[in-house]
Design a protein around this motif. Sequence first.
Motif, PDB file in Angstrom:
ATOM      1  N   LEU A 167       0.849  -1.139   0.262  1.00 53.65           N
ATOM      2  CA  LEU A 167       0.228  -0.087   0.359  1.00 53.65           C
ATOM      3  C   LEU A 167       0.636   0.868   0.360  1.00 53.65           C
ATOM      4  O   LEU A 167       0.584   2.548  -0.540  1.00 53.65           O
ATOM      5  CB  LEU A 167      -0.830   0.011   0.924  1.00 53.65           C
ATOM      6  N   GLN A 168       2.404   1.116   0.601  1.00 51.37           N
ATOM      7  CA  GLN A 168       2.790   2.193   0.798  1.00 51.37           C
ATOM      8  C   GLN A 168       3.228   2.491  -0.613  1.00 51.37           C
ATOM      9  O   GLN A 168       3.412   3.707  -1.164  1.00 51.37           O
ATOM     10  CB  GLN A 168       4.145   2.286   1.399  1.00 51.37           C
ATOM     11  N   GLY A 169       3.784   1.400  -0.928  1.00 50.34           N
ATOM     12  CA  GLY A 169       4.261   1.570  -2.898  1.00 50.34           C
ATOM     13  C   GLY A 169       3.146   2.085  -3.730  1.00 50.34           C
ATOM     14  O   GLY A 169       3.867   3.025  -4.355  1.00 50.34           O
ATOM     15  N   ALA A 170       1.938   1.692  -3.399  1.00 51.04           N
ATOM     16  CA  ALA A 170       1.539   1.871  -4.744  1.00 51.04           C
ATOM     17  C   ALA A 170       0.731   3.930  -4.132  1.00 51.04           C
ATOM     18  O   ALA A 170       1.122   4.080  -5.273  1.00 51.04           O
ATOM     19  CB  ALA A 170       0.076   1.427  -4.006  1.00 51.04           C
ATOM     20  N   LEU A 171       0.812   4.537  -3.306  1.00 55.36           N
ATOM     21  CA  LEU A 171       0.433   5.443  -2.134  1.00 55.36           C
ATOM     22  C   LEU A 171       1.423   6.469  -2.984  1.00 55.36           C
ATOM     23  O   LEU A 171       1.714   7.835  -3.679  1.00 55.36           O
ATOM     24  CB  LEU A 171       0.253   5.718  -0.816  1.00 55.36           C
ATOM     25  N   GLU A 172       2.956   6.056  -2.894  1.00 53.00           N
ATOM     26  CA  GLU A 172       4.063   7.289  -3.585  1.00 53.00           C
ATOM     27  C   GLU A 172       4.235   6.772  -4.846  1.00 53.00           C
ATOM     28  O   GLU A 172       4.497   8.259  -5.109  1.00 53.00           O
ATOM     29  CB  GLU A 172       5.308   6.745  -2.639  1.00 53.00           C
ATOM     30  N   ALA A 173       3.902   5.754  -5.492  1.00 54.17           N
ATOM     31  CA  ALA A 173       3.432   6.350  -7.117  1.00 54.17           C
ATOM     32  C   ALA A 173       2.653   6.879  -6.745  1.00 54.17           C
ATOM     33  O   ALA A 173       2.658   8.161  -8.415  1.00 54.17           O
ATOM     34  CB  ALA A 173       2.966   4.784  -7.647  1.00 54.17           C
ATOM     35  N   PHE A 174       1.490   7.029  -6.579  1.00 54.84           N
ATOM     36  CA  PHE A 174       0.470   7.603  -7.114  1.00 54.84           C
ATOM     37  C   PHE A 174       1.143   9.405  -7.043  1.00 54.84           C
ATOM     38  O   PHE A 174       0.738  10.288  -7.740  1.00 54.84           O
ATOM     39  CB  PHE A 174      -0.983   7.985  -5.995  1.00 54.84           C
ATOM     40  N   GLU A 175       1.080   9.404  -5.401  1.00 51.10           N
ATOM     41  CA  GLU A 175       1.842  11.122  -5.524  1.00 51.10           C
ATOM     42  C   GLU A 175       3.316  11.461  -7.043  1.00 51.10           C
ATOM     43  O   GLU A 175       3.381  12.362  -7.209  1.00 51.10           O
ATOM     44  CB  GLU A 175       2.476  11.258  -3.809  1.00 51.10           C
ATOM     45  N   ARG A 176       3.679  10.371  -7.088  1.00 53.84           N
ATOM     46  CA  ARG A 176       5.378  10.574  -8.198  1.00 53.84           C
ATOM     47  C   ARG A 176       4.863  11.138  -9.193  1.00 53.84           C
ATOM     48  O   ARG A 176       5.158  11.754 -10.197  1.00 53.84           O
ATOM     49  CB  ARG A 176       5.852   9.417  -8.158  1.00 53.84           C
ATOM     50  N   TYR A 177       3.469  10.755  -9.720  1.00 54.36           N
ATOM     51  CA  TYR A 177       2.709  10.855 -10.980  1.00 54.36           C
ATOM     52  C   TYR A 177       1.594  11.643 -10.095  1.00 54.36           C
ATOM     53  O   TYR A 177       0.493  11.769 -11.790  1.00 54.36           O
ATOM     54  CB  TYR A 177       2.218   9.791 -11.995  1.00 54.36           C
ATOM     55  N   SER A 178       1.421  12.807  -9.566  1.00 54.98           N
ATOM     56  CA  SER A 178       0.543  13.767  -9.790  1.00 54.98           C
ATOM     57  C   SER A 178      -0.312  13.516  -9.282  1.00 54.98           C
ATOM     58  O   SER A 178      -1.182  14.150  -9.458  1.00 54.98           O
ATOM     59  CB  SER A 178       1.401  14.465 -10.376  1.00 54.98           C
ATOM     60  N   ASP A 209       5.084 -18.473  -2.386  1.00 54.28           N
ATOM     61  CA  ASP A 209       5.244 -19.743  -1.941  1.00 54.28           C
ATOM     62  C   ASP A 209       6.188 -19.132  -0.015  1.00 54.28           C
ATOM     63  O   ASP A 209       5.582 -20.442   0.248  1.00 54.28           O
ATOM     64  CB  ASP A 209       7.110 -19.903  -2.287  1.00 54.28           C
ATOM     65  N   ASP A 210       6.033 -18.158   0.483  1.00 57.88           N
ATOM     66  CA  ASP A 210       6.807 -18.291   1.491  1.00 57.88           C
ATOM     67  C   ASP A 210       7.229 -16.667   1.877  1.00 57.88           C
ATOM     68  O   ASP A 210       6.505 -15.802   0.850  1.00 57.88           O
ATOM     69  CB  ASP A 210       8.524 -18.420   2.152  1.00 57.88           C
ATOM     70  N   MET A 211       7.235 -16.061   3.533  1.00 56.35           N
ATOM     71  CA  MET A 211       7.104 -14.799   3.358  1.00 56.35           C
ATOM     72  C   MET A 211       9.064 -13.865   3.021  1.00 56.35           C
ATOM     73  O   MET A 211       8.582 -12.702   2.149  1.00 56.35           O
ATOM     74  CB  MET A 211       7.411 -14.514   5.377  1.00 56.35           C
ATOM     75  N   ASP A 212       9.377 -14.438   2.995  1.00 54.85           N
ATOM     76  CA  ASP A 212      11.152 -13.739   2.339  1.00 54.85           C
ATOM     77  C   ASP A 212      10.874 -13.738  -0.184  1.00 54.85           C
ATOM     78  O   ASP A 212      11.391 -12.574   0.294  1.00 54.85           O
ATOM     79  CB  ASP A 212      12.323 -14.758   2.232  1.00 54.85           C
ATOM     80  N   GLN A 213       9.751 -14.478   0.118  1.00 53.43           N
ATOM     81  CA  GLN A 213       9.767 -13.727  -1.500  1.00 53.43           C
ATOM     82  C   GLN A 213       8.711 -13.141  -1.496  1.00 53.43           C
ATOM     83  O   GLN A 213       8.768 -12.020  -2.258  1.00 53.43           O
ATOM     84  CB  GLN A 213       9.188 -15.436  -2.300  1.00 53.43           C
ATOM     85  N   ALA A 214       7.451 -12.635  -0.659  1.00 52.23           N
ATOM     86  CA  ALA A 214       7.065 -11.922  -0.741  1.00 52.23           C
ATOM     87  C   ALA A 214       7.119 -10.085   0.276  1.00 52.23           C
ATOM     88  O   ALA A 214       6.875  -9.622  -0.618  1.00 52.23           O
ATOM     89  CB  ALA A 214       5.142 -12.001   0.471  1.00 52.23           C
ATOM     90  N   GLY A 239      11.875  -5.414  -5.821  1.00 50.62           N
ATOM     91  CA  GLY A 239      10.984  -3.679  -6.118  1.00 50.62           C
ATOM     92  C   GLY A 239       9.797  -3.945  -5.375  1.00 50.62           C
ATOM     93  O   GLY A 239       9.648  -5.192  -4.874  1.00 50.62           O
ATOM     94  N   ASN A 240       8.336  -2.369  -5.692  1.00 50.78           N
ATOM     95  CA  ASN A 240       7.367  -3.203  -4.737  1.00 50.78           C
ATOM     96  C   ASN A 240       6.382  -3.234  -5.905  1.00 50.78           C
ATOM     97  O   ASN A 240       5.925  -2.359  -6.700  1.00 50.78           O
ATOM     98  CB  ASN A 240       7.178  -1.436  -4.659  1.00 50.78           C
ATOM     99  N   LYS A 241       5.892  -4.273  -5.243  1.00 53.97           N
ATOM    100  CA  LYS A 241       4.534  -4.860  -6.437  1.00 53.97           C
ATOM    101  C   LYS A 241       2.817  -4.048  -6.283  1.00 53.97           C
ATOM    102  O   LYS A 241       2.127  -3.623  -7.035  1.00 53.97           O
ATOM    103  CB  LYS A 241       4.739  -5.771  -6.494  1.00 53.97           C
ATOM    104  N   GLY A 242       3.377  -2.700  -5.244  1.00 56.11           N
ATOM    105  CA  GLY A 242       2.075  -2.544  -5.075  1.00 56.11           C
ATOM    106  C   GLY A 242       3.022  -0.830  -5.612  1.00 56.11           C
ATOM    107  O   GLY A 242       1.388  -0.123  -6.509  1.00 56.11           O
TER     108      GLY A 242
END
Length: 220
Positions: free
Chosen positions: A96-107, A184-189, A198-201
């Motif tokens: 969610l944080q990654g998504a909100l930062e991307a929104f801010e970056r693209y105005s 498959d596990d928490m590390d992948q997530a 990267g951040n898939k959000g």
Amino acid sequence: MATSPATSSAAARASSFARLSNAPLRAPRAAAVSFPSPNSARPAALVADARASRLPVVAAAAAGHQRLMGSLTNTEGLRFAVVVARFNEIVTNLLLQGALEAFERYSVKAENITVVSVPGSFEIPVAAQKLGKSGKYDAILCIGAVIRGDTTHYDAVANSAASGVLNAGLSAGVPCVFGVLTCDDMDQALNRAGGKAGNKGAETAITAIEMASLFRHHLA
């Protein structure tokens, strides 16, 4: 004394052998092999096939086809809803944080973003469909994390979330972007929630912006 037939036949064979032995040897004549010249005419069938394969490209170029694409720079007035699952919150909060930062970056303005929290990824599609049908939003982000366990529960939730988000977008006529991690596990997530992958959000938000712009400006 008369010559017997056998003796006469043997003499004839000997005479023939002598003539063959004294005859000059000739090199065997090579069989003629012809290679098509580069300038020679190609078979009509091949020419027709080649022309047919080029026809769609030539026709499209001649017609000056129109290409429609969404824009990441023209975000004025675009409105978004983010449906985020609380299950595996340590991961989904980062998405969610990654998504909100991307929104801010693209105005994209903060007042044009609505965040809706649901218990888990299984509940995401029904909320996305409801938000899409409200007519208030240009695109819906669907964020969650499903991590494989010891039972088949993972498969049921992952498959239901994926097909549910797709159906929500189709029924609402609004882009519903799938941002649910299936790992498959928490590390992948964690690697996909701001780690080395990267951040898939953020990627989900960028996709949502492009799709919202495409629908608003070209497919409305």
